[in-house]
Design a protein around this motif. Structure first.
Motif, PDB file in Angstrom:
ATOM      1  N   UNK A 233     -86.081 -22.909   5.159  1.00 45.22           N
ATOM      2  CA  UNK A 233     -87.462 -22.451   5.299  1.00 45.22           C
ATOM      3  C   UNK A 233     -87.773 -21.219   4.461  1.00 45.22           C
ATOM      4  N   UNK A 234     -86.794 -20.662   3.822  1.00 43.90           N
ATOM      5  CA  UNK A 234     -87.029 -19.493   2.983  1.00 43.90           C
ATOM      6  C   UNK A 234     -87.413 -19.938   1.576  1.00 43.90           C
ATOM      7  N   UNK A 235     -88.128 -19.085   0.829  1.00 48.42           N
ATOM      8  CA  UNK A 235     -88.524 -19.459  -0.537  1.00 48.42           C
ATOM      9  C   UNK A 235     -87.314 -19.855  -1.372  1.00 48.42           C
ATOM     10  N   UNK A 236     -87.436 -20.954  -2.068  1.00 51.61           N
ATOM     11  CA  UNK A 236     -86.312 -21.405  -2.887  1.00 51.61           C
ATOM     12  C   UNK A 236     -86.825 -21.957  -4.198  1.00 51.61           C
ATOM     13  N   UNK A 237     -85.999 -21.872  -5.206  1.00 52.71           N
ATOM     14  CA  UNK A 237     -86.346 -22.329  -6.544  1.00 52.71           C
ATOM     15  C   UNK A 237     -85.222 -23.201  -7.065  1.00 52.71           C
ATOM     16  N   UNK A 238     -85.572 -24.377  -7.575  1.00 52.41           N
ATOM     17  CA  UNK A 238     -84.582 -25.236  -8.213  1.00 52.41           C
ATOM     18  C   UNK A 238     -84.426 -24.764  -9.654  1.00 52.41           C
ATOM     19  N   UNK A 239     -83.219 -24.429 -10.041  1.00 51.88           N
ATOM     20  CA  UNK A 239     -82.987 -23.881 -11.369  1.00 51.88           C
ATOM     21  C   UNK A 239     -81.838 -24.617 -12.030  1.00 51.88           C
ATOM     22  N   UNK A 240     -81.721 -24.437 -13.345  1.00 51.77           N
ATOM     23  CA  UNK A 240     -80.614 -25.042 -14.088  1.00 51.77           C
ATOM     24  C   UNK A 240     -80.040 -24.013 -15.050  1.00 51.77           C
ATOM     25  N   UNK A 241     -78.782 -24.204 -15.382  1.00 47.46           N
ATOM     26  CA  UNK A 241     -78.070 -23.305 -16.285  1.00 47.46           C
ATOM     27  C   UNK A 241     -77.386 -24.134 -17.360  1.00 47.46           C
ATOM     28  N   UNK A 242     -77.453 -23.670 -18.575  1.00 45.56           N
ATOM     29  CA  UNK A 242     -76.671 -24.270 -19.653  1.00 45.56           C
ATOM     30  C   UNK A 242     -75.462 -23.376 -19.888  1.00 45.56           C
ATOM     31  N   UNK A 243     -74.318 -23.805 -19.375  1.00 44.14           N
ATOM     32  CA  UNK A 243     -73.114 -22.988 -19.450  1.00 44.14           C
ATOM     33  C   UNK A 243     -71.953 -23.818 -19.969  1.00 44.14           C
ATOM     34  N   UNK A 244     -71.226 -23.252 -20.904  1.00 47.60           N
ATOM     35  CA  UNK A 244     -70.008 -23.882 -21.422  1.00 47.60           C
ATOM     36  C   UNK A 244     -70.241 -25.322 -21.865  1.00 47.60           C
ATOM     37  N   UNK A 245     -71.423 -25.560 -22.457  1.00 49.36           N
ATOM     38  CA  UNK A 245     -71.732 -26.880 -22.975  1.00 49.36           C
ATOM     39  C   UNK A 245     -72.195 -27.884 -21.944  1.00 49.36           C
ATOM     40  N   UNK A 246     -72.495 -27.441 -20.734  1.00 43.50           N
ATOM     41  CA  UNK A 246     -72.921 -28.342 -19.656  1.00 43.50           C
ATOM     42  C   UNK A 246     -74.160 -27.779 -18.971  1.00 43.50           C
ATOM     43  N   UNK A 247     -74.994 -28.666 -18.454  1.00 45.86           N
ATOM     44  CA  UNK A 247     -76.168 -28.268 -17.685  1.00 45.86           C
ATOM     45  C   UNK A 247     -75.861 -28.444 -16.207  1.00 45.86           C
ATOM     46  N   UNK A 248     -75.954 -27.355 -15.473  1.00 45.50           N
ATOM     47  CA  UNK A 248     -75.665 -27.373 -14.046  1.00 45.50           C
ATOM     48  C   UNK A 248     -76.924 -26.988 -13.283  1.00 45.50           C
ATOM     49  N   UNK A 249     -77.203 -27.717 -12.205  1.00 45.74           N
ATOM     50  CA  UNK A 249     -78.420 -27.515 -11.420  1.00 45.74           C
ATOM     51  C   UNK A 249     -78.079 -26.879 -10.075  1.00 45.74           C
ATOM     52  N   UNK A 250     -78.993 -26.031  -9.605  1.00 45.68           N
ATOM     53  CA  UNK A 250     -78.741 -25.358  -8.344  1.00 45.68           C
ATOM     54  C   UNK A 250     -79.992 -24.925  -7.633  1.00 45.68           C
ATOM     55  N   UNK A 251     -79.802 -24.238  -6.522  1.00 45.26           N
ATOM     56  CA  UNK A 251     -80.895 -23.749  -5.684  1.00 45.26           C
ATOM     57  C   UNK A 251     -80.740 -22.252  -5.476  1.00 45.26           C
ATOM     58  N   UNK A 252     -81.796 -21.513  -5.800  1.00 41.94           N
ATOM     59  CA  UNK A 252     -81.851 -20.083  -5.539  1.00 41.94           C
ATOM     60  C   UNK A 252     -82.744 -19.877  -4.325  1.00 41.94           C
ATOM     61  N   UNK A 253     -82.188 -19.345  -3.248  1.00 43.54           N
ATOM     62  CA  UNK A 253     -82.937 -19.081  -2.022  1.00 43.54           C
ATOM     63  C   UNK A 253     -83.169 -17.581  -1.912  1.00 43.54           C
ATOM     64  N   UNK A 254     -84.436 -17.187  -1.680  1.00 43.38           N
ATOM     65  CA  UNK A 254     -84.795 -15.773  -1.642  1.00 43.38           C
ATOM     66  C   UNK A 254     -85.180 -15.349  -0.228  1.00 43.38           C
ATOM     67  N   UNK A 255     -84.886 -14.111   0.119  1.00 43.97           N
ATOM     68  CA  UNK A 255     -85.341 -13.594   1.417  1.00 43.97           C
ATOM     69  C   UNK A 255     -86.824 -13.259   1.346  1.00 43.97           C
ATOM     70  N   UNK A 256     -87.474 -13.069   2.488  1.00 49.94           N
ATOM     71  CA  UNK A 256     -88.886 -12.693   2.459  1.00 49.94           C
ATOM     72  C   UNK A 256     -89.075 -11.298   1.867  1.00 49.94           C
ATOM     73  N   UNK A 257     -90.276 -11.044   1.370  1.00 50.31           N
ATOM     74  CA  UNK A 257     -90.597  -9.730   0.832  1.00 50.31           C
ATOM     75  C   UNK A 257     -90.398  -9.654  -0.665  1.00 50.31           C
ATOM     76  N   UNK A 258     -90.878  -8.575  -1.257  1.00 46.82           N
ATOM     77  CA  UNK A 258     -90.782  -8.424  -2.714  1.00 46.82           C
ATOM     78  C   UNK A 258     -89.357  -8.129  -3.159  1.00 46.82           C
ATOM     79  N   UNK A 259     -89.034  -8.578  -4.345  1.00 47.04           N
ATOM     80  CA  UNK A 259     -87.724  -8.298  -4.923  1.00 47.04           C
ATOM     81  C   UNK A 259     -87.774  -7.060  -5.794  1.00 47.04           C
ATOM     82  N   UNK A 260     -86.738  -6.826  -6.544  1.00 48.29           N
ATOM     83  CA  UNK A 260     -85.516  -7.627  -6.625  1.00 48.29           C
ATOM     84  C   UNK A 260     -84.622  -7.469  -5.396  1.00 48.29           C
ATOM     85  N   UNK A 261     -83.821  -8.530  -5.142  1.00 48.18           N
ATOM     86  CA  UNK A 261     -83.014  -8.607  -3.926  1.00 48.18           C
ATOM     87  C   UNK A 261     -81.526  -8.540  -4.256  1.00 48.18           C
TER      88      UNK A 261
END
Length: 304
Positions: free
Chosen positions: A4-32
């Motif tokens: 239920x917390x804010x989340x962003x689907x993100x991807x990284x290009x690392x070491x020649x591969x694309x990896x997908x993940x989820x960044x979940x943020x706490x409530x309130x302004x960042x940076x966290x």
């Protein structure tokens, strides 16, 4: 469980591969402050699930961290979940290199306080967290069921421990199973390719070769960040006695042996047994454990 917390689907290009993940943020302004979450071994995704074998660690851990004001990132390794590729071709050292690259990418995100990023690892992920602790200098390190001996020693201990919990009729053929296991282990060690057939099964051979010779005891003395290490008394896959090794090599490490806690991060009042895994996985991850981790992390990350 729904995140239920804010989340962003993100991807990284690392070491020649694309990896997908989820960044979940706490409530309130960042940076966290934030934590990178590293799962165990095998074909497990960002939530520590492998097909119908569902550990479901990712979401409840992310929620508990967010409630404590900590962002978290979890991702699918090569060839797992949304990340393309063949997971069997990825070595143990590939997993470590990817974890290091994503850890530094997380530090660079605008939502995150770069000096306040920790790492949480479970099982194989805990071993990579030890290396990150020594070489990438996270703000804090949490080790859940991390072994502190060579990979081969850890595998042999696990095999012996599991064999001792098998039903009586099966224990009668334990010597035979042991000989078969020893031959297969030797066959894996003799392979030279990324993927090989051992005992008629296609296995991630390079991962096995690299894991068997890796010894995290070389990394532990290099960790200067605060360390929390937790292993359950009823863990069949990692010895809780390794906590004593961690404590001896990392001055000030907070080590905790948890009664009834299993490798699956569920508690079990019954005698530990591999046959209990199906029953345990129908239960949620132990909420008290997750709260314990978040409560330990929050002041150490916020102080940075």
């Amino acid at each position: 469980m729904i995140d239920r917390h804010p989340r962003t689907e993100i991807s990284f290009n690392v070491n020649g591969h694309t990896l997908h993940g989820t960044l979940t943020l706490p409530p309130g302004p960042g940076p966290h402050p934030a934590a990178l979450c590293l799962p165990g071994s095998g074909r497990v995704d960002r939530d520590s699930n492998a097909g119908r074998l569902r550990m479901d660690l990712g979401v409840p851990l992310a929620q508990t961290l967010a409630a404590a004001g900590i962002a978290s990132l979890r991702y699918d390794r090569r060839g797992v979940g949304a990340s393309p590729g063949d997971w069997r071709e990825a070595g143990f050292l590939d997993n470590r290199a990817d974890a290091a690259a994503i850890f530094n990418a997380l530090r660079d995100r605008p939502e995150i306080r770069s000096e306040a990023v920790g790492v949480i690892g479970h099982s194989e992920g805990a071993v990579h967290a030890m290396w990150l602790g020594a070489h990438e200098h996270p703000a804090a390190v949490v080790l859940l069921a991390g072994y502190a001996r060579s990979g081969k020693e850890a595998v042999l201990w696990q095999a012996s421990r599991v064999a001792g919990t098998l039903p009586g009729p099966i224990r009668l053929i334990t010597p035979l199973l042991g000989r078969i296991g020893a031959r297969q282990l030797a066959a894996v060690e003799a392979t030279t390719t990324d993927v090989a057939r051992v005992g008629g099964m296609k296995v991630n051979a390079r991962w096995w070769r690299e894991q068997l010779v890796h010894d995290p005891r070389a990394d532990l003395p290099g960790i200067t960040a605060p360390v929390l290490a937790i292993t359950g008394e009823k863990d069949l896959q990692v010895s809780a006695d390794d906590l004593e090794v961690i404590a001896s090599l990392v001055p000030g490490a907070d080590v905790r042996r948890v009664p009834d806690l299993t490798h699956l991060l569920r508690r079990d009042s019954q005698a530990p047994a591999l046959t209990s895994y199906g029953r345990l996985l129908r239960q949620p991850v132990d909420a008290g454990l997750l709260t314990e981790v978040a409560s330990w992390l929050a002041p150490r990350l916020s102080a940075r």
